[in-house]
Design a protein around this motif. Structure first.
Motif, PDB file in Angstrom:
ATOM      1  N   HIS A 239      -6.363   3.895  -5.329  1.00  0.00           N
ATOM      2  CA  HIS A 239      -5.851   3.115  -4.196  1.00  0.00           C
ATOM      3  C   HIS A 239      -7.028   2.545  -3.387  1.00  0.00           C
ATOM      4  O   HIS A 239      -7.997   3.271  -3.114  1.00  0.00           O
ATOM      5  N   PRO A 240      -6.954   1.274  -3.004  1.00  0.00           N
ATOM      6  CA  PRO A 240      -8.061   0.704  -2.220  1.00  0.00           C
ATOM      7  C   PRO A 240      -8.369   1.488  -0.947  1.00  0.00           C
ATOM      8  O   PRO A 240      -9.526   1.570  -0.532  1.00  0.00           O
TER       9      PRO A 240
ATOM     10  N   CYS B  18       3.218  -3.812   1.739  1.00  0.00           N
ATOM     11  CA  CYS B  18       2.313  -2.660   1.769  1.00  0.00           C
ATOM     12  C   CYS B  18       1.700  -2.574   3.162  1.00  0.00           C
ATOM     13  O   CYS B  18       1.058  -3.540   3.612  1.00  0.00           O
TER      14      CYS B  18
ATOM     15  N   HIS C  48      -1.878  -3.702   3.798  1.00  0.00           N
ATOM     16  CA  HIS C  48      -2.366  -5.030   3.381  1.00  0.00           C
ATOM     17  C   HIS C  48      -3.280  -5.721   4.408  1.00  0.00           C
ATOM     18  O   HIS C  48      -4.219  -6.415   3.996  1.00  0.00           O
TER      19      HIS C  48
ATOM     20  N   CYS D 291      -6.689  -4.431   3.456  1.00  0.00           N
ATOM     21  CA  CYS D 291      -7.026  -4.229   2.048  1.00  0.00           C
ATOM     22  C   CYS D 291      -7.851  -5.391   1.486  1.00  0.00           C
ATOM     23  O   CYS D 291      -7.414  -6.549   1.531  1.00  0.00           O
TER      24      CYS D 291
ATOM     25  N   GLN E 132      -8.270  -6.141  -1.466  1.00  0.00           N
ATOM     26  CA  GLN E 132      -7.682  -6.671  -2.707  1.00  0.00           C
ATOM     27  C   GLN E 132      -6.241  -7.145  -2.525  1.00  0.00           C
ATOM     28  O   GLN E 132      -5.525  -7.338  -3.508  1.00  0.00           O
ATOM     29  N   ALA E 133      -5.838  -7.346  -1.271  1.00  0.00           N
ATOM     30  CA  ALA E 133      -4.434  -7.726  -1.024  1.00  0.00           C
ATOM     31  C   ALA E 133      -4.103  -9.065  -1.673  1.00  0.00           C
ATOM     32  O   ALA E 133      -4.929  -9.981  -1.705  1.00  0.00           O
TER      33      ALA E 133
ATOM     34  N   CYS F  12       1.756  -8.471  -1.697  1.00  0.00           N
ATOM     35  CA  CYS F  12       1.527  -7.235  -0.939  1.00  0.00           C
ATOM     36  C   CYS F  12       2.064  -7.372   0.486  1.00  0.00           C
ATOM     37  O   CYS F  12       2.375  -6.379   1.134  1.00  0.00           O
TER      38      CYS F  12
ATOM     39  N   CYS G 209       0.692   1.286  -5.213  1.00  0.00           N
ATOM     40  CA  CYS G 209      -0.100   0.056  -5.100  1.00  0.00           C
ATOM     41  C   CYS G 209       0.312  -0.917  -6.202  1.00  0.00           C
ATOM     42  O   CYS G 209       0.516  -0.508  -7.359  1.00  0.00           O
ATOM     43  N   TRP G 210       0.394  -2.226  -5.857  1.00  0.00           N
ATOM     44  CA  TRP G 210       0.725  -3.233  -6.863  1.00  0.00           C
ATOM     45  C   TRP G 210      -0.335  -3.328  -7.954  1.00  0.00           C
ATOM     46  O   TRP G 210      -0.030  -3.605  -9.115  1.00  0.00           O
ATOM     47  N   LEU G 211      -1.605  -3.102  -7.591  1.00  0.00           N
ATOM     48  CA  LEU G 211      -2.666  -3.213  -8.604  1.00  0.00           C
ATOM     49  C   LEU G 211      -2.477  -2.169  -9.704  1.00  0.00           C
ATOM     50  O   LEU G 211      -2.699  -2.446 -10.885  1.00  0.00           O
TER      51      LEU G 211
HETATM   52 FE1  SF4 Z   1      -3.937  -3.455  -1.362  1.00  0.00          FE
HETATM   53 FE2  SF4 Z   1      -1.747  -4.661  -2.303  1.00  0.00          FE
HETATM   54 FE3  SF4 Z   1      -2.463  -2.285  -3.274  1.00  0.00          FE
HETATM   55 FE4  SF4 Z   1      -1.490  -2.498  -0.801  1.00  0.00          FE
HETATM   56  S1  SF4 Z   1      -0.387  -2.920  -2.704  1.00  0.00           S
HETATM   57  S2  SF4 Z   1      -3.254  -1.322  -1.426  1.00  0.00           S
HETATM   58  S3  SF4 Z   1      -2.367  -4.429  -0.156  1.00  0.00           S
HETATM   59  S4  SF4 Z   1      -3.603  -4.213  -3.459  1.00  0.00           S
END
Ligand code: SF4
Length: 336
Positions: A251-252, A289, A292, A295, A297-298, A302, A320-322
């Motif tokens: 997670h970021p 999220c 976001h 983040c 990497q948003a 997100c 996390c979407w990533l």
């Molecule tokens: Fe970052 Fe999107 Fe993951 Fe949330 S879902 S942690 S905003 S990349």
């Protein structure tokens, strides 16, 4: 790995505080467990809900705070459903706490021996002479030199690290099944922090006591845990065995935490990188999220859609979407 026989199972826990401006959802549907002899860390910045979780386990959420949902199963008994008399039997006896600042927990005008003996007397586990003798044994267990003589001393005659050892001895007095340690080393220097957590760890393993370790310090303290749950905005955003989490934080926010706090293995001169921005206003949770706005990497989605929880390893889950994208790519490659 999830423990075979959890001492504590927290399921779908919610804690909220009504205010004039609206309801603060301090803990928002979290689940985790703590096994016998296991140290489980709840990690996150101030205000992420970790201390509210610890207080909820002991049913210490003061009104107007409330627990509108969830279960807290301690040895299979739901502490949210038992009587006040029953919870008093459990607190300090079956579940003990170690707090951040021992000076505010220790009575400055009472001898250390009396304070370590007190829980045993309070819960009727020993007479005065026996409790005093056991207090000396407990001071020896937490490596306080000349323990019998030090029973007669007062808190101001102990260093900060020694006082925290006394708090651990007091927590161990009734042979609890669970110790909740809330930022137990924050006021101490890094070397003493490591010694105190090592002490908790050896006590947990020797007595098969579960330890719920509440900390903001992913770099030093959580390194001694068996499993780590990372909290942000009242939710668990990543959970894993500690080795898996440090080897590949997914997670970021977890990566940001690791870069922003000192660690025991940090090379001299290496700069810490703070996480940009501030935790969100508790009454204005961002959509999608909640991390976001901070983040690096948003992506556009997100901001709009809450990310799913994704299993990225045997014991490793991340919200996390990533991670979802990574899992989808991995299964596509496997299919080729
Ligand atoms: Fe970052 Fe999107 Fe993951 Fe949330 S879902 S942690 S905003 S990349």
């Amino acid at each position: 790995m999830s423990p075979a026989s959890p001492v504590l199972q927290v399921k779908g826990l919610r804690v909220e505080y009504p205010t004039r401006r609206g309801v603060v959802h301090a803990v928002d549907d979290i689940s985790f467990d703590v096994g016998a002899g296991e140290i489980v860390a709840l990690v996150g910045e101030s205000g992420c809900g970790k201390s509210a979780t610890a207080h909820a386990v002991l049913r210490l959420i003061a009104a107007p705070g409330r627990v509108p949902g969830g279960q807290i199963l301690f040895e299979n008994e739901d502490l949210l459903a038992v009587s006040e008399a029953r919870i008093r039997q459990v607190r300090g006896n079956r579940i003990a706490m170690v707090f951040q600042e021992p000076m505010s927990s220790l009575n400055p005008v009472q001898r250390i021996g009396d304070q370590v003996a007190e829980p045993m007397l309070q819960h009727g586990l020993a007479g005065k002479a026996e409790a005093w003798q056991r207090a000396g044994q407990l001071l020896a267990r937490v490596n306080i030199p000349d323990p019998q003589a030090r029973l007669h001393d007062y808190p101001h005659q102990f260093s900060g690290g020694m006082r925290q050892r006394v708090m651990i001895a007091t927590a161990m007095a009734c042979s609890p099944r669970l110790i909740i340690a809330d930022e137990p080393t924050t006021a101490l220097d890094v070397t003493v922090q490591a010694q105190i957590i090592e002490l908790l760890r050896s006590a947990a393993k020797a007595d098969a006591t579960g330890v719920l370790l509440i900390t903001h310090n992913l770099g030093v303290v959580a390194r001694y845990a068996d499993r780590v749950n990372v909290m942000y905005g009242g939710q668990i955003v990543e959970s894993a065995d500690a080795d898996a989490l440090y080897a590949a934080p997914a997670h970021p926010y977890t990566r940001g935490l690791l870069q922003s706090v000192p660690s025991l293995t940090q090379p001299l001169g290496e700069r810490l990188v703070p996480i940009s921005g501030q935790p969100f206003d508790a009454l204005n949770r961002p959509g999608g999220c909640s991390f976001h706005p901070r983040c690096p990497q948003a992506q556009p989605r997100c901001r709009e859609q809450s990310p799913p929880q994704v299993q990225v390893g045997a014991s490793h889950r991340v919200v996390c979407w990533l991670a979802q994208d990574g899992a989808a790519e991995a299964s596509a490659e496997a299919a080729c």
